[in-house]
Design a protein around this motif. Structure first.
Motif, PDB file in Angstrom:
ATOM      1  N   ILE A   7     -21.971   8.495   9.828  1.00 55.86           N
ATOM      2  CA  ILE A   7     -21.342   7.567   8.888  1.00 55.86           C
ATOM      3  C   ILE A   7     -19.877   7.954   8.738  1.00 55.86           C
ATOM      4  N   LEU A   8     -18.996   6.969   8.829  1.00 58.22           N
ATOM      5  CA  LEU A   8     -17.594   7.213   8.500  1.00 58.22           C
ATOM      6  C   LEU A   8     -17.334   6.572   7.138  1.00 58.22           C
ATOM      7  N   LEU A   9     -17.062   7.417   6.156  1.00 53.23           N
ATOM      8  CA  LEU A   9     -16.776   6.924   4.802  1.00 53.23           C
ATOM      9  C   LEU A   9     -15.267   6.907   4.609  1.00 53.23           C
ATOM     10  N   ILE A  10     -14.728   5.734   4.305  1.00 50.77           N
ATOM     11  CA  ILE A  10     -13.283   5.617   4.080  1.00 50.77           C
ATOM     12  C   ILE A  10     -13.046   5.418   2.592  1.00 50.77           C
ATOM     13  N   VAL A  11     -12.265   6.303   2.020  1.00 48.47           N
ATOM     14  CA  VAL A  11     -12.027   6.288   0.569  1.00 48.47           C
ATOM     15  C   VAL A  11     -10.579   5.881   0.325  1.00 48.47           C
ATOM     16  N   THR A  12     -10.385   4.867  -0.505  1.00 49.61           N
ATOM     17  CA  THR A  12      -9.020   4.381  -0.753  1.00 49.61           C
ATOM     18  C   THR A  12      -8.622   4.594  -2.216  1.00 49.61           C
ATOM     19  N   GLY A  13      -7.389   4.226  -2.517  1.00 45.36           N
ATOM     20  CA  GLY A  13      -6.778   4.552  -3.813  1.00 45.36           C
ATOM     21  C   GLY A  13      -7.240   3.714  -4.978  1.00 45.36           C
ATOM     22  N   SER A  14      -8.475   3.922  -5.373  1.00 45.39           N
ATOM     23  CA  SER A  14      -9.028   3.243  -6.551  1.00 45.39           C
ATOM     24  C   SER A  14      -9.477   4.310  -7.530  1.00 45.39           C
ATOM     25  N   ILE A  15      -9.467   3.955  -8.798  1.00 42.96           N
ATOM     26  CA  ILE A  15      -9.926   4.882  -9.835  1.00 42.96           C
ATOM     27  C   ILE A  15     -11.396   5.273  -9.590  1.00 42.96           C
ATOM     28  N   ALA A  16     -12.111   4.419  -8.840  1.00 42.74           N
ATOM     29  CA  ALA A  16     -13.534   4.712  -8.559  1.00 42.74           C
ATOM     30  C   ALA A  16     -13.705   5.724  -7.422  1.00 42.74           C
ATOM     31  N   ALA A  17     -12.588   6.249  -6.885  1.00 44.61           N
ATOM     32  CA  ALA A  17     -12.679   7.145  -5.716  1.00 44.61           C
ATOM     33  C   ALA A  17     -13.580   8.355  -5.996  1.00 44.61           C
ATOM     34  N   TYR A  18     -13.601   8.824  -7.247  1.00 49.51           N
ATOM     35  CA  TYR A  18     -14.418  10.007  -7.557  1.00 49.51           C
ATOM     36  C   TYR A  18     -15.912   9.752  -7.316  1.00 49.51           C
ATOM     37  N   SER A  81     -18.876   6.757  15.182  1.00 50.46           N
ATOM     38  CA  SER A  81     -19.558   6.276  13.970  1.00 50.46           C
ATOM     39  C   SER A  81     -20.557   5.155  14.243  1.00 50.46           C
ATOM     40  N   ASP A  82     -21.693   5.226  13.540  1.00 46.25           N
ATOM     41  CA  ASP A  82     -22.677   4.146  13.601  1.00 46.25           C
ATOM     42  C   ASP A  82     -22.377   3.092  12.544  1.00 46.25           C
ATOM     43  N   ILE A  83     -21.614   3.484  11.547  1.00 52.43           N
ATOM     44  CA  ILE A  83     -21.217   2.528  10.496  1.00 52.43           C
ATOM     45  C   ILE A  83     -19.925   3.043   9.857  1.00 52.43           C
ATOM     46  N   VAL A  84     -19.063   2.096   9.469  1.00 52.63           N
ATOM     47  CA  VAL A  84     -17.887   2.449   8.663  1.00 52.63           C
ATOM     48  C   VAL A  84     -18.123   1.870   7.267  1.00 52.63           C
ATOM     49  N   SER A 113     -12.768   0.459  15.407  1.00 50.45           N
ATOM     50  CA  SER A 113     -14.229   0.658  15.464  1.00 50.45           C
ATOM     51  C   SER A 113     -14.977  -0.644  15.771  1.00 50.45           C
ATOM     52  N   LYS A 114     -16.050  -0.498  16.522  1.00 49.97           N
ATOM     53  CA  LYS A 114     -16.848  -1.675  16.914  1.00 49.97           C
ATOM     54  C   LYS A 114     -18.197  -1.709  16.183  1.00 49.97           C
ATOM     55  N   CYS A 115     -18.491  -0.669  15.407  1.00 50.96           N
ATOM     56  CA  CYS A 115     -19.798  -0.573  14.738  1.00 50.96           C
ATOM     57  C   CYS A 115     -19.826  -1.487  13.499  1.00 50.96           C
ATOM     58  N   PRO A 116     -20.995  -1.653  12.861  1.00 50.22           N
ATOM     59  CA  PRO A 116     -21.054  -2.437  11.619  1.00 50.22           C
ATOM     60  C   PRO A 116     -20.153  -1.833  10.546  1.00 50.22           C
ATOM     61  N   LYS A 117     -19.580  -2.710   9.723  1.00 52.14           N
ATOM     62  CA  LYS A 117     -18.664  -2.227   8.674  1.00 52.14           C
ATOM     63  C   LYS A 117     -19.091  -2.782   7.318  1.00 52.14           C
ATOM     64  N   LEU A 118     -19.065  -1.909   6.339  1.00 50.39           N
ATOM     65  CA  LEU A 118     -19.436  -2.300   4.968  1.00 50.39           C
ATOM     66  C   LEU A 118     -18.228  -2.091   4.054  1.00 50.39           C
ATOM     67  N   ILE A 119     -17.838  -3.145   3.364  1.00 49.38           N
ATOM     68  CA  ILE A 119     -16.678  -3.076   2.452  1.00 49.38           C
ATOM     69  C   ILE A 119     -17.209  -3.150   1.024  1.00 49.38           C
ATOM     70  N   VAL A 120     -16.826  -2.187   0.206  1.00 50.36           N
ATOM     71  CA  VAL A 120     -17.301  -2.162  -1.189  1.00 50.36           C
ATOM     72  C   VAL A 120     -16.085  -2.222  -2.119  1.00 50.36           C
ATOM     73  N   PRO A 121     -15.656  -3.429  -2.476  1.00 49.97           N
ATOM     74  CA  PRO A 121     -14.442  -3.560  -3.282  1.00 49.97           C
ATOM     75  C   PRO A 121     -14.619  -2.959  -4.674  1.00 49.97           C
ATOM     76  N   ALA A 122     -13.538  -2.401  -5.215  1.00 53.86           N
ATOM     77  CA  ALA A 122     -13.529  -1.927  -6.608  1.00 53.86           C
ATOM     78  C   ALA A 122     -12.102  -2.085  -7.108  1.00 53.86           C
TER      79      ALA A 122
END
Ligand SMILES: Cc1cc2nc3c(=O)[nH]c(=O)nc-3n(C[C@H](O)[C@H](O)[C@H](O)COP(=O)(O)O)c2cc1C
Length: 399
Positions: A7-18, A81-84, A113-122
């Motif tokens: 799994i590749l977890l990408i963490v961006t600049g949101s207050i929810a990053a913790y 990665s199998d998923i981003v 990346s060519k694998c499935p990608k999941l975006i979780v907006p916050a």
């Protein structure tokens, strides 16, 4: 899980990053290999060291980091990665992906990346509702990105509305459903009943049983993870609703019967694991039955509708029917009788006499009863048993 998935977890600049730290930890504990890429802005909210400690892997923040072990970092990570999973996904990263911008390690790796990608907006509600963000999300959806809907509630900025990161358990369940299992139930519609029913005596009292719904909820979770379209008809339980499942909440046996019958024609598979009351009070008093000195009221009972019996006899040849039998005596003989009488394809027999099995436990002991013979399953968790029951059902298709 047979092979370790990446799994590749990408963490961006949101207050929810913790909250991404909890998510990374959950993924790692479940046996996934987790790599984390953080945007420079994310590093203002949580440190890369946190993710390194939790995942055991180097956390990458800089595209031109010359100490990084991969030859060309973003390409290697993208290929591995199998998923981003982008969680939390800022309005900024969503906009960048939608416009094809690749100006840092996070956006460049996503692009590669060519694998499935999941975006979780916050984000703040006004940001989330901004038509530009909404258009960007629609664009990502049209390119096949999976988008999770944010939760509603009190946001860190003090506003109330939509934009909160969904519970990490739900994000984890979504990831699991995307890569954790083979999707061998993809395209199959499954109706599962779970939990107890409650039969009213008067506005205050009712008759019920000790079912907690754990077996049915485990079946629903397992079926979703394997790609099925799941409808869960649930009596009252205190369990968390499984992610990705369509739930129909019911109270009484007749509510459950009505829900099942109205959904029946659209299903491929029925699994009846609810503990449905066999009897209900013939009359429900409109007002609370009063206590009278020295007297106990007589409550006349009548039969409820037998859901398994009706579906067992009415189902089409291309539909599979699995029932449950819980007995205190003569388990196997009674369950075999039930298979025959109800015209079911399989009965999962579980005994109340086995320690750690039956109501409320996380484990169970089940014997699968079929016309072709019995199969005794080992003492396992309800989730493990759910997968074995589903394996058995899949093996029967095409019917
Ligand atoms: C305290 C604070 C909290 C923030 N929370 C969010 C947020 O939850 N969601 C979001 O999209 N942006 C949020 N931002 C703004 C982003 O950090 C900003 O847009 C940044 O450019 C995002 O960069 P990145 O996508 O490269 O991480 C926040 C900014 C600050 C100062």
């Amino acid at each position: 899980m047979k092979d370790t998935k990446n799994i590749l977890l990408i963490v961006t600049g949101s207050i929810a990053a913790y909250k991404a730290a909890d998510l990374a930890s959950m993924m790692k504990k479940a046996g996934f290999n987790v790599n984390v890429v953080m945007t420079q802005n994310a590093c203002n909210f949580i440190t890369p060291q946190t993710f390194e400690s939790l995942t055991g892997n180097r956390c990458v923040t800089d595209m031109f980091d010359r100490n990084y072990e991969f030859k060309i970092g973003h390409i290697s990570l993208a290929k591995l990665s199998d998923i981003v999973v982008v969680a939390p996904a800022s309005a900024n990263i969503i906009g960048k992906i939608a416009c094809g911008i690749a100006d840092d390690m996070a956006s460049t790796t996503i692009m590669a990346s060519k694998c499935p990608k999941l975006i979780v907006p916050a984000m703040n509600t006004a940001m989330y509702e901004n038509p530009i963000v909404q258009d960007n999300l629609k664009k990502l959806d049209s390119y096949g990105y999976e988008i999770m809907e944010p939760a509603e509630g009190l946001l860190a900025c003090g506003d109330t509305g939509k934009g909160k990161l969904p519970p990490v358990e739900d994000i984890f369940a979504k990831v699991n459903s995307m890569i954790g299992h083979e999707h061998d139930l993809s395209g199959k519609r499954i109706l599962i009943t779970a939990g107890p029913t409650m039969e009213a005596i008067d506005p205050v009292r009712y008759i019920t049983n000790h079912s907690t719904g754990k077996m049915g909820y485990s079946l629903a979770e397992a079926a979703v993870d394997r790609g099925a379209d799941v409808t869960l008809v649930s009596g009252r339980t205190s369990l968390k609703k499984p992610f990705g499942v369509r739930i129909i909440d019911v109270v009484s046996a007749s509510d459950m019967a009505e829900a099942v019958f109205s959904e029946a024609k659209d299903q491929d598979i029925f699994i009846f694991s609810a503990a449905v009351a066999d009897f209900k009070p013939e009359k429900v008093s409109d007002s609370k039955i009063k206590k009278k000195d020295g007297e106990a009221p007589e409550i006349l009972l009548t039969r409820t509708e037998d859901i398994l019996d009706r579906i067992g006899h009415d189902h089409r040849d291309d539909q599979y029917v699995c029932g449950f039998a819980m007995e205190t005596e003569d388990l196997l003989a009674n369950a075999a009788g039930k298979l025959e009488k109800k015209n079911a394809d399989m009965i999962c027999a579980n005994s109340l006499n086995d320690e750690g099995a039956g109501f409320g436990t996380d484990t169970n002991r089940i014997v699968l009863i079929k016309k072709t013979g019995n199969k005794e399953l080992p003492f396992l968790s309800k989730r493990e048993l759910a997968d074995i029951i589903l394996d058995e059902i899949i093996a029967a298709f095409p019917l």
